[in-house]
Design a protein around this motif. Sequence first.
Motif, PDB file in Angstrom:
ATOM      1  N   TYR A  68       0.836  -1.200   0.000  1.00  0.00           N
ATOM      2  CA  TYR A  68       0.000   0.000   0.000  1.00  0.00           C
ATOM      3  C   TYR A  68       0.875   1.256   0.000  1.00  0.00           C
ATOM      4  N   ALA A  69       1.955   1.226   0.805  1.00  0.00           N
ATOM      5  CA  ALA A  69       2.870   2.374   0.831  1.00  0.00           C
ATOM      6  C   ALA A  69       3.503   2.585  -0.544  1.00  0.00           C
ATOM      7  N   PHE A  70       3.833   1.484  -1.230  1.00  0.00           N
ATOM      8  CA  PHE A  70       4.415   1.589  -2.568  1.00  0.00           C
ATOM      9  C   PHE A  70       3.393   2.174  -3.541  1.00  0.00           C
ATOM     10  N   ASN A  73       3.129   5.793  -3.106  1.00  0.00           N
ATOM     11  CA  ASN A  73       4.416   6.457  -3.275  1.00  0.00           C
ATOM     12  C   ASN A  73       4.873   7.078  -1.956  1.00  0.00           C
ATOM     13  N   ALA A  74       4.602   6.354  -0.851  1.00  0.00           N
ATOM     14  CA  ALA A  74       4.921   6.862   0.476  1.00  0.00           C
ATOM     15  C   ALA A  74       6.175   6.222   1.054  1.00  0.00           C
ATOM     16  N   HIS A  75       6.850   5.396   0.273  1.00  0.00           N
ATOM     17  CA  HIS A  75       8.065   4.759   0.759  1.00  0.00           C
ATOM     18  C   HIS A  75       9.245   5.734   0.660  1.00  0.00           C
ATOM     19  N   VAL A  76      10.346   5.344   1.247  1.00  0.00           N
ATOM     20  CA  VAL A  76      11.520   6.207   1.284  1.00  0.00           C
ATOM     21  C   VAL A  76      12.106   6.346  -0.114  1.00  0.00           C
ATOM     22  N   VAL A 147       5.074 -11.048  -0.541  1.00  0.00           N
ATOM     23  CA  VAL A 147       4.282 -11.383  -1.734  1.00  0.00           C
ATOM     24  C   VAL A 147       3.462 -10.167  -2.152  1.00  0.00           C
ATOM     25  N   LEU A 148       2.813  -9.529  -1.174  1.00  0.00           N
ATOM     26  CA  LEU A 148       2.013  -8.341  -1.484  1.00  0.00           C
ATOM     27  C   LEU A 148       2.875  -7.212  -2.042  1.00  0.00           C
ATOM     28  N   LEU A 149       4.066  -7.034  -1.478  1.00  0.00           N
ATOM     29  CA  LEU A 149       4.963  -5.988  -1.976  1.00  0.00           C
ATOM     30  C   LEU A 149       5.438  -6.309  -3.391  1.00  0.00           C
ATOM     31  N   MET A 150       5.746  -7.578  -3.660  1.00  0.00           N
ATOM     32  CA  MET A 150       6.205  -7.960  -4.994  1.00  0.00           C
ATOM     33  C   MET A 150       5.097  -7.795  -6.030  1.00  0.00           C
TER      34      MET A 150
END
Length: 198
Positions: A68-70, A73-76, A147-150
């Motif tokens: 969700y952060a990805f 676009n809320a990631h570092v 898995v969700l991030l990928m």
Amino acid sequence: MALLLRLSRLIDSLSMLIGKFVMWLVLAATLISAGNAIIRKVFGTSSNAWLEIQWYLFGAVFMLGAGYAFLCNAHVRIDFISSKFSARTRNWVDVGGILIFLAPLCLLMITEGWPLFERAWTSGEVSSNAGGLLRWPVYLLIPAGFVLLMVQGASELIKRMAFLTGHGPDVLVVGGPSDEERLAAELLAEQQRLKGAN
């Protein structure tokens, strides 16, 4: 490309749904933490299970919320460098980052995290603390989160390639100043206000 963009929208919807669910886990962890503190102060008792469920929920927020952060676009990022790039270069940098860093990391964490979960599941591993919880649910968060991030990474890759091939908008365009820039402006304004008051 239209089929891939439809798949990307489906993945984005899933990440959005999971992200909204994860937000409620923050509230649950906060309420459990407050309730446990009140019980400890009022009745002089506590439970390791309540303490452990707090960090299970905390782990779930970060592991399940990464996709969700990805999406948001809320990631570092290293914005002060990437902001100097053209839109095409920024998107190519993201494509490289997803393919060279994100995908291999996710695959590594999934392949290493699954056996950890499996061992805890088959052995019925329990926390060594008195009254502690089963460990397999928190170990399952590792492969599930990656898995969700990928999967979200695949969606972002589709969107970057759509932009680069002229089939979609630039999703990296940020409207207005970043959170950091707004905070810096507020701090500067407060500093000037304090100087003016003296």
